[in-house]
Design an enzyme around this catalytic site. Structure first.
Site, PDB file in Angstrom:
ATOM      1  CD  GLU A  29      -5.387   4.864  -0.007  1.00  0.00           C
ATOM      2  OE1 GLU A  29      -4.603   4.248   0.743  1.00  0.00           O
ATOM      3  OE2 GLU A  29      -6.621   4.760   0.065  1.00  0.00           O
ATOM      4  CG  HIS A  68      -2.188  -0.574   1.165  1.00  0.00           C
ATOM      5  ND1 HIS A  68      -2.381  -1.913   1.302  1.00  0.00           N
ATOM      6  CD2 HIS A  68      -3.424  -0.037   0.923  1.00  0.00           C
ATOM      7  CE1 HIS A  68      -3.673  -2.185   1.175  1.00  0.00           C
ATOM      8  NE2 HIS A  68      -4.327  -1.072   0.936  1.00  0.00           N
ATOM      9  CG  ASP A  84      -9.395  -0.291  -0.714  1.00  0.00           C
ATOM     10  OD1 ASP A  84      -8.543  -1.163  -0.494  1.00  0.00           O
ATOM     11  OD2 ASP A  84      -9.252   0.898  -0.393  1.00  0.00           O
TER      12      ASP A  84
HETATM   13 ZN    ZN Z   1      -6.433  -1.198   0.508  1.00  0.00          ZN
END
Ligand code: ZN
Length: 336
Positions: free
Chosen positions: A204, A201, A287
């Site tokens: 973002e 991750h 997600d």
């Molecule tokens: Zn995620």
């Protein structure tokens, strides 16, 4: 290849509210609400305008993770998420990610039992839905100590032959400052050496800081895939590096809109067009379909409607999704 593929979905966001509601009651978990519809609002992003930020999303995860914090609940959750994905979206390649250490009540529950319960859920789903190839991704956390993250990866490696296919890291940045991804480099190297896929991750949100993290992840962790990575869309060098390393981005459009990582549909379109033009590879995901109130086909419809991708480009993304899946052995070409 028949069916769809979803590579980026969190266990905490993949189980429907009615199942979580029953699980909470079965386990006698004290909830702040007594009405099912209030509960539904508690465990999903119910406001179509989304949440103010990622911290608000973590508040929602707090409840789903608490409810999933037992062997029984983890087994039911994994089983329900895989079956639901196939029945509702005909997803035949599915990767579910979760952090087992956020589901053992701070060490009160045996971690191996939690992990084995997830594998049992996976096995039961395989029996009922043999068309589906599913795997589990073990998540480290940015708020955890190095030792905690090390244990998560050790366990991922130990259970790799039973359906654990990869590792990831997520969670808020401690103190809001730039996260030092080098701190998990040894764990990521061990996971890779053991044959696990690596997805991280990063990129973002966070503006320039997020872009710096992305550059560091590419250089230091050399992941096969990246969760989100949308911040690269403003940066020629990052896009060049992503393309060269054949990294596949897992992009979750509705999630990005709900968390305000992307301001509006114009921003979503711009990110996708930029990546297509620069040859950056990506897949589409939710997600967490239940928490985000969206399913994979809703994402496809959104992208078509706003002119972010053509039908042909969407089909290519689906093929790429199957190919890039750790369940099906898809890793960066550079690795083999
Ligand atoms: Zn995620």
């Amino acid at each position: 290849m028949d069916g769809l593929a979803e590579l980026h979905t969190h266990l905490g966001g993949s189980v429907s509210s009615d199942i979580l509601w029953t699980l909470a009651h079965e386990q006698g978990i004290a909830l702040p609400v007594k009405d099912y519809w209030d509960f539904d609002r508690l465990v999903t992003v119910s406001d179509p305008r989304g949440v103010p930020n990622l911290d608000a999303l973590d508040q929602i995860y707090h409840w789903t993770e608490l409810i999933q914090s037992s062997p029984l609940a983890v087994e039911v959750s994994v089983h329900a998420a895989i079956g639901g994905a196939y029945r509702s979206q005909q997803i035949t390649t599915l990767e579910l990610r979760f952090n087992p250490m956020k589901r053992n009540r701070g060490g009160e529950r045996d971690l191996d039992h939690i992990i084995l319960a997830a594998i049992r859920g996976l096995d039961r789903a395989s029996l009922e839905y043999p068309q589906v190839q599913a795997g589990l991704i073990r998540m480290m956390d940015r708020t955890f100590t190095a030792r905690q993250n090390e244990i998560i990866v050790e366990k991922a490696i130990a259970w790799a032959s039973r359906g654990v296919v990869g590792v990831d890291i997520a969670g808020p940045r401690p103190g809001g400052v730039r996260y030092d991804y080098r701190s998990v480099q040894p764990m990521v190297e061990d996971a890779r050496a053991a044959g696990l896929g690596v997805t991280i991750h990063v990129g973002e949100e966070g503006g320039d800081m997020g872009r710096e993290e992305l550059a560091e992840v590419l250089e230091v962790l050399r992941p096969d895939r990246i969760g989100h990575g949308i911040l690269a869309a403003g940066d020629e060098e990052l896009m060049r590096d992503l393309k060269a390393a054949e990294v596949v981005l897992e992009i979750c459009p509705t999630s990005n809109l709900l968390t305000k990582a992307l301001a509006d549909e114009d921003a979503v379109r711009s990110v996708f067009r930029t990546f297509v033009e620069h040859g950056v590879r990506f897949t589409i995901a939710t997600d967490g379909p239940e928490m985000m109130h969206t399913h994979l086909r809703d994402e496809f419809e959104l992208l078509l409607r706003i002119g972010a991708l053509t039908q042909n480009e969407l089909d290519e993304a689906t093929v790429r999704s199957h190919e890039a899946s750790f369940v099906r052995g898809g890793f960066r070409a550079a690795r083999v």
